[in-house]
Design a protein around this motif. Structure first.
Motif, PDB file in Angstrom:
ATOM      1  N   PRO A   1       0.823  -1.209   0.000  1.00 15.61           N
ATOM      2  CA  PRO A   1       0.000   0.000   0.000  1.00 15.61           C
ATOM      3  C   PRO A   1       0.855   1.256   0.000  1.00 15.61           C
ATOM      4  CG  PRO A   1       0.178  -0.879   2.216  1.00 15.61           C
ATOM      5  CD  PRO A   1       0.869  -1.865   1.313  1.00 15.61           C
ATOM      6  N   SER A   2       0.290   2.330  -0.537  1.00 13.21           N
ATOM      7  CA  SER A   2       0.920   3.633  -0.358  1.00 13.21           C
ATOM      8  C   SER A   2       0.576   4.134   1.035  1.00 13.21           C
ATOM      9  CB  SER A   2       0.436   4.619  -1.421  1.00 13.21           C
ATOM     10  OG  SER A   2      -0.980   4.775  -1.367  1.00 13.21           O
ATOM     11  N   VAL A   3       1.513   4.844   1.651  1.00 14.42           N
ATOM     12  CA  VAL A   3       1.355   5.305   3.029  1.00 14.42           C
ATOM     13  C   VAL A   3       1.810   6.752   3.132  1.00 14.42           C
ATOM     14  CG1 VAL A   3       1.953   4.938   5.456  1.00 14.42           C
ATOM     15  CG2 VAL A   3       1.844   2.977   3.897  1.00 14.42           C
ATOM     16  N   ASP A   4       1.018   7.552   3.831  1.00 14.96           N
ATOM     17  CA  ASP A   4       1.440   8.886   4.246  1.00 14.96           C
ATOM     18  C   ASP A   4       1.456   8.939   5.767  1.00 14.96           C
ATOM     19  OD1 ASP A   4       1.939  10.207   1.829  1.00 14.96           O
ATOM     20  OD2 ASP A   4      -0.158  10.814   1.597  1.00 14.96           O
ATOM     21  N   ILE A   5       2.518   9.512   6.314  1.00 12.75           N
ATOM     22  CA  ILE A   5       2.651   9.696   7.763  1.00 12.75           C
ATOM     23  C   ILE A   5       2.453  11.172   8.053  1.00 12.75           C
ATOM     24  CG2 ILE A   5       4.179   9.428   9.756  1.00 12.75           C
ATOM     25  CD1 ILE A   5       5.731   7.360   7.899  1.00 12.75           C
ATOM     26  N   VAL A   6       1.421  11.490   8.814  1.00 13.29           N
ATOM     27  CA  VAL A   6       1.091  12.875   9.146  1.00 13.29           C
ATOM     28  C   VAL A   6       1.594  13.173  10.556  1.00 13.29           C
ATOM     29  CG1 VAL A   6      -0.779  14.534   9.522  1.00 13.29           C
ATOM     30  CG2 VAL A   6      -0.926  12.878   7.632  1.00 13.29           C
ATOM     31  N   VAL A   7       2.443  14.182  10.676  1.00 12.81           N
ATOM     32  CA  VAL A   7       2.970  14.592  11.978  1.00 12.81           C
ATOM     33  C   VAL A   7       2.541  16.030  12.229  1.00 12.81           C
ATOM     34  CG1 VAL A   7       5.007  14.790  13.449  1.00 12.81           C
ATOM     35  CG2 VAL A   7       4.975  13.103  11.590  1.00 12.81           C
TER      36      VAL A   7
ATOM     37  N   GLY B   1       5.183   8.718   2.186  1.00 12.59           N
ATOM     38  CA  GLY B   1       5.220  10.165   2.234  1.00 12.59           C
ATOM     39  C   GLY B   1       5.155  10.630   3.678  1.00 12.59           C
ATOM     40  N   VAL B   2       5.708  11.796   3.940  1.00 14.50           N
ATOM     41  CA  VAL B   2       5.629  12.417   5.259  1.00 14.50           C
ATOM     42  C   VAL B   2       5.010  13.796   5.080  1.00 14.50           C
ATOM     43  CG1 VAL B   2       6.887  13.261   7.266  1.00 14.50           C
ATOM     44  CG2 VAL B   2       7.624  11.152   6.130  1.00 14.50           C
ATOM     45  N   ILE B   3       3.927  14.044   5.793  1.00 17.41           N
ATOM     46  CA  ILE B   3       3.255  15.339   5.751  1.00 17.41           C
ATOM     47  C   ILE B   3       3.422  15.985   7.117  1.00 17.41           C
ATOM     48  CG2 ILE B   3       1.078  16.554   5.409  1.00 17.41           C
ATOM     49  CD1 ILE B   3       0.171  14.148   3.677  1.00 17.41           C
ATOM     50  N   LEU B   4       4.229  17.037   7.180  1.00 11.67           N
ATOM     51  CA  LEU B   4       4.426  17.779   8.416  1.00 11.67           C
ATOM     52  C   LEU B   4       3.446  18.941   8.452  1.00 11.67           C
ATOM     53  CD1 LEU B   4       8.341  18.051   8.435  1.00 11.67           C
ATOM     54  CD2 LEU B   4       6.909  16.226   9.393  1.00 11.67           C
ATOM     55  N   VAL B   5       2.654  19.006   9.516  1.00 11.23           N
ATOM     56  CA  VAL B   5       1.725  20.116   9.680  1.00 11.23           C
ATOM     57  C   VAL B   5       2.252  20.984  10.820  1.00 11.23           C
ATOM     58  CG1 VAL B   5      -0.652  20.838  10.068  1.00 11.23           C
ATOM     59  CG2 VAL B   5      -0.181  18.669   8.897  1.00 11.23           C
TER      60      VAL B   5
END
Length: 297
Positions: free
Chosen positions: A4-10, A37-41
């Motif tokens: 699976p594709s994965v995004d990690i949201v921090v 992917g990493v999504i930094l908020v």
């Protein structure tokens, strides 16, 4: 690559030392599927934290930085990150966590176990019912378990994986702690975002989301073979945390009913697989260090 594709949201609001530890560990993540992917908020962090995040994200093509100029609260930040993702799995990861290298593969395998599983979480040193080896602190409240002397987070992950061999099932549970909260895309598509009106600063938003997911027909499960360290962030002081927790629990009772919450808590407290894991982890720590833990009693 398959998988699976994965995004990690921090979601981040200051506490730069914890954030640095979290991001360093993400750099060491090894995943057999496509690069996550990493999504930094950045939820209105101060200048040093904002600058550090830009520096970290800049050279990494798989990282996306979302900046909010003023703090909107955890739930707003989480929704910002989730909305930026189109991945098959979205993992909300607290900025005060440290992940081991193989954490993501093991969480993804739980989703592979059954297509109805919509939410998955790991074990930890400090994650309410998911804590090992101790559940409660001696003076009351939830335990915050230190790493055994000389042990790394990867050491504890290996130890938990060994303990999990004694529990040959993937346990279904009514709740998953939000410190490391993995969601199948189908859940988001079905039930929408976190409730940022009812839980603007967090402290109950993941329980509300979980209950809504269950109502929509999804299962909730634990990756018993996976350990993620949780430092308990300094973004809020203990007094503020207690106030927000109480307010969040009251919102949950009003929205979902006190009886449902009490039944869920009782189910978690009496979960035989979690009890077995706490005991097995305690025994393995004793074998490693010679120190007895209350979980072994």
């Amino acid at each position: 690559m398959s998988g699976p594709s994965v995004d990690i949201v921090v979601c981040i609001h200051n506490a730069l030392d914890d954030v640095t530890n979290c991001l360093d560990a993400l750099d060491r993540t090894r995943f057999t599927g496509p690069q996550p992917g990493v999504i930094l908020v950045d939820d209105g962090s101060d200048r040093p934290t904002a600058s550090a995040l830009r520096d970290w994200a800049g050279p990494r093509d798989h990282v996306r930085l979302e900046r909010r100029d003023s703090p909107g609260g955890y739930t707003v930040a989480a929704n910002t990150g989730v909305a930026a993702s189109r991945a098959d799995l979205v993992v909300l990861l607290n900025s005060d966590t440290i992940v081991p290298a193989r954490w993501l593969d093991k969480i993804a395998r739980v989703f592979d176990h059954s297509p109805d599983i919509g939410i998955v979480g790991p074990l930890s040193n400090a994650a309410s019912w998911q804590s090992v080896p101790e559940l409660a602190a001696p003076a009351g409240g939830w335990a915050i378990n230190d790493l055994p002397e000389g042990a790394t987070v990867d050491d504890m992950d290996a130890l938990v994986e060994l303990a999990a061999r004694s529990v040959p099932v993937i346990p279904r549970v009514p709740f998953v702690n939000g410190f490391c909260y993995a969601i199948r895309r189908a859940v988001i598509d079905r039930i929408g975002a976190f409730d940022e009106t009812g839980f603007p600063r967090g402290f109950g938003e993941e329980d509300d989301f979980t209950l809504r997911a269950v109502d929509a027909g999804f299962g909730v499960a634990l990756a018993l073979d996976t350990y993620v360290f949780h430092a308990k962030s300094k973004s809020y002081g203990s007094a503020t945390r207690s106030t927000l927790t109480a307010a969040g629990q009251e919102k949950l009772r009003l929205k979902h009913g006190a009886g449902r919450l009490e039944r869920g808590s009782l189910t978690m407290r009496r979960n035989p697989y979690l009890e077995r894991m706490r005991r097995e982890v305690g025994l393995l720590i004793e074998a490693r260090t010679g120190t007895t833990t209350p979980a072994m009693a």
